[in-house]
Design a protein around this motif. Structure first.
Motif, short mmCIF file in Angstrom:
data_model
loop_
_atom_site.label_atom_id
_atom_site.label_comp_id
_atom_site.label_asym_id
_atom_site.label_seq_id
_atom_site.Cartn_x
_atom_site.Cartn_y
_atom_site.Cartn_z
N GLU A 27 -3.88 5.20 31.03
CA GLU A 27 -5.16 4.50 31.05
C GLU A 27 -6.29 5.30 30.43
OE1 GLU A 27 -5.84 5.63 35.79
OE2 GLU A 27 -5.59 3.55 35.16
N TYR A 28 -6.20 6.64 30.46
CA TYR A 28 -7.26 7.46 29.88
C TYR A 28 -7.05 7.71 28.38
CZ TYR A 28 -9.02 8.20 34.56
OH TYR A 28 -9.53 8.00 35.81
N GLY A 75 -9.83 3.63 25.05
CA GLY A 75 -11.26 3.45 25.26
C GLY A 75 -11.73 2.11 24.70
N VAL A 76 -12.97 1.76 24.99
CA VAL A 76 -13.58 0.51 24.50
C VAL A 76 -15.02 0.81 24.07
CG1 VAL A 76 -14.12 -1.90 24.99
CG2 VAL A 76 -12.23 -0.80 26.20
N THR A 99 -17.84 -4.61 26.87
CA THR A 99 -17.09 -3.37 27.02
C THR A 99 -16.48 -3.28 28.41
OG1 THR A 99 -18.31 -2.11 25.35
CG2 THR A 99 -17.31 -0.85 27.15
N SER A 115 -15.80 5.21 26.52
CA SER A 115 -16.26 3.84 26.26
C SER A 115 -17.77 3.83 26.11
CB SER A 115 -15.83 2.90 27.39
OG SER A 115 -14.42 2.85 27.50
N HIS A 163 -7.84 -4.64 30.85
CA HIS A 163 -6.67 -3.94 30.31
C HIS A 163 -6.47 -2.54 30.88
CE1 HIS A 163 -5.97 -7.17 27.48
NE2 HIS A 163 -7.24 -7.13 27.15
N SER A 178 -12.43 -3.43 29.30
CA SER A 178 -11.81 -2.24 29.88
C SER A 178 -11.17 -2.55 31.23
CB SER A 178 -12.84 -1.11 30.00
OG SER A 178 -13.88 -1.47 30.88
N MET A 189 -8.39 0.18 30.83
CA MET A 189 -8.73 1.21 29.86
C MET A 189 -9.84 2.09 30.40
SD MET A 189 -8.58 -1.20 26.44
CE MET A 189 -6.98 -1.71 25.78
N ARG A 190 -9.52 3.35 30.67
CA ARG A 190 -10.48 4.25 31.30
C ARG A 190 -10.88 5.42 30.41
NH1 ARG A 190 -9.33 4.72 37.76
NH2 ARG A 190 -9.10 2.49 38.17
#
Length: 414
Positions: A96-97, A100-101, A142, A155, A149, A146, A151-152
């Motif tokens: 997850e890291y 990014g977004v 954003t 961002s 999905h 994130s 996404m961490r």
């Protein structure tokens, strides 16, 4: 330095709700400009827009998301879903890291905010949705992408009006170069509601023509303002190594160069800085001006702004020195989404070897000395320059390159 490769595209535009239909319509010069239907425009002096039609969010998103999202956020979520699918990325299989977004926005969830303010004034505060606390916010796209999905990674959101799409992609490129394997980026933007329409009209630059074919004529002697629209593009940006490891080496192409400048205050007697942005972007890409095969213009549609852009292009490339196109004449100016869509269009043009047309313009005014592409023009294309200017002085320039071209040039430099 790590190359940033575009491996997926998701498009939401007035003339196409996916990459295939958008590119087919753009190649053919089919416009999405028409009289506003989202609200009754009769009492407004400007009544033409590039609206997204036939989009039903419930067909694409879970019902739990619908009460908490603005129209623009729903479009952004679907565009991101499609871009990830296009890139063959399953976020559930990635750390997850490592994802990014970075998006751009000029207005946030304006339509959502309009609706909730109407409730506040007409019914009282107890009728205002709790989701108003974030659904209006510039960073909401954003955030929602994130969350959806997982996404961490790094961002953010860029707010620089029409230039925002390029600024967001450039920020994503920096994160990729700093080690983030994948960043979702770009912008889907617009504010086609009465509140947003009045806000846009306040700049005095929106066309008042009622004929969609005569309302937005950048670089034409008859230019009378621009037509706003809604939509944009979401791109998947990956490091070249990460893309190659997934079997997606090259993708649609690379983001080879970028620069941003800011114009001096009006009345300062100092010149605009768009030319400087172009020169810096070329330097960043390591390319001479002669390597650029096509320029995707900002295309303000306002005589004094068109003259500034024409002068900058002429100064760098010479009179009629490079083909110039403005496919946004088919969509309208999409605020932050416009430049992101232009980058997607440039990548499609590079792959197809075809410069899309600038529709409805009879000819570029002679004093601009531009080779304005009025009909689709087949051409060998390797590098495209995308220009964007945001209201208030923002300038941005970005170079997109075909995958093979970038690899060859990297070899040559080494």
């Amino acid at each position: 330095m790590t190359a940033a490769v575009v491996t997926g595209l998701g498009v939401m535009a007035p003339n196409g709700l996916d990459v295939a239909s958008f590119w087919a319509n753009t190649r053919a010069g089919r416009s999405g400009l028409a009289r506003i239907t989202r609200f009754d425009p009769e009492s407004y002096p400007s009544r033409i827009a590039g609206e997204i039609r036939d989009f039903h969010a419930a067909d694409h998103l879970p019902s739990r998301l619908l009460p908490q999202t603005d129209h623009m956020t729903r479009l952004s979520l679907v565009a991101a879903d499609r871009a990830l699918a296009d890139a063959a990325v399953d976020p559930a299989l990635m750390p997850e890291y490592d994802m990014g977004v970075v998006t751009a926005s000029s207005a946030g969830g304006f339509e959502f905010g309009h609706r909730e303010l109407h409730k506040l004034w007409g019914q009282g505060p107890e009728y205002v949705s709790a989701y108003q606390s974030f659904a209006w916010f510039y960073a909401v796209n954003t955030g929602q992408i994130s969350i959806r999905h997982g996404m961490r990674g790094p961002s953010g959101v860029l707010v620089s009006e029409q230039a925002g799409g390029l600024d967001a992609i450039a920020s994503a490129r920096r994160h990729v170069r700093d080690g983030t394997p994948l960043v979702v980026t770009g912008a889907v933007d617009g504010s086609s509601c009465p509140w947003g329409w009045v806000a846009q009209m306040s700049n005095g630059r929106i066309s008042r023509a009622d004929d969609p074919r005569r309302a937005y004529l950048p670089f034409d002697a008859a230019a009378c303002g621009y037509v706003p629209g809604e939509g944009g593009a979401i791109l998947i940006l990956e490091s070249a190594e990460a893309a190659a490891a997934r079997g997606r080496a090259g993708g649609y192409g690379t983001i080879a160069g970028y620069a941003a400048t800011f114009d001096p205050a009006p009345g300062s007697q100092r010149p605009p800085t768009l030319r400087r942005a172009i020169e810096l972007a070329l330097d960043d890409a390591g390319l001479p001006a002669s390597a650029i095969d096509v320029v995707f213009a900002d295309a303000a549609g306002v005589a004094e702004l068109d003259a500034v852009e024409a002068e900058a292009v002429r100064a760098v490339f010479g009179p009629c020195g490079v083909p110039v196109t403005a496919p946004k004449t088919m969509t309208g100016r999409l605020a932050a989404g416009g430049a992101a869509l232009d980058v997607a269009t440039a990548l499609l043009a590079l792959a197809d070897g075809l410069i899309p047309p600038t529709v409805n313009v009879a000819a570029a005014a002679a004093e601009y000395e531009l080779d304005l592409v009025l009909d689709a023009r087949p051409a060998p294309l390797t590098h495209a320059l995308v220009l964007a200017r945001g209201h208030g002085g923002f300038n941005a320039a970005m170079v997109a390159s075909r995958p093979a071209a970038n690899a060859e040039e990297q070899e040559n430099r080494s």
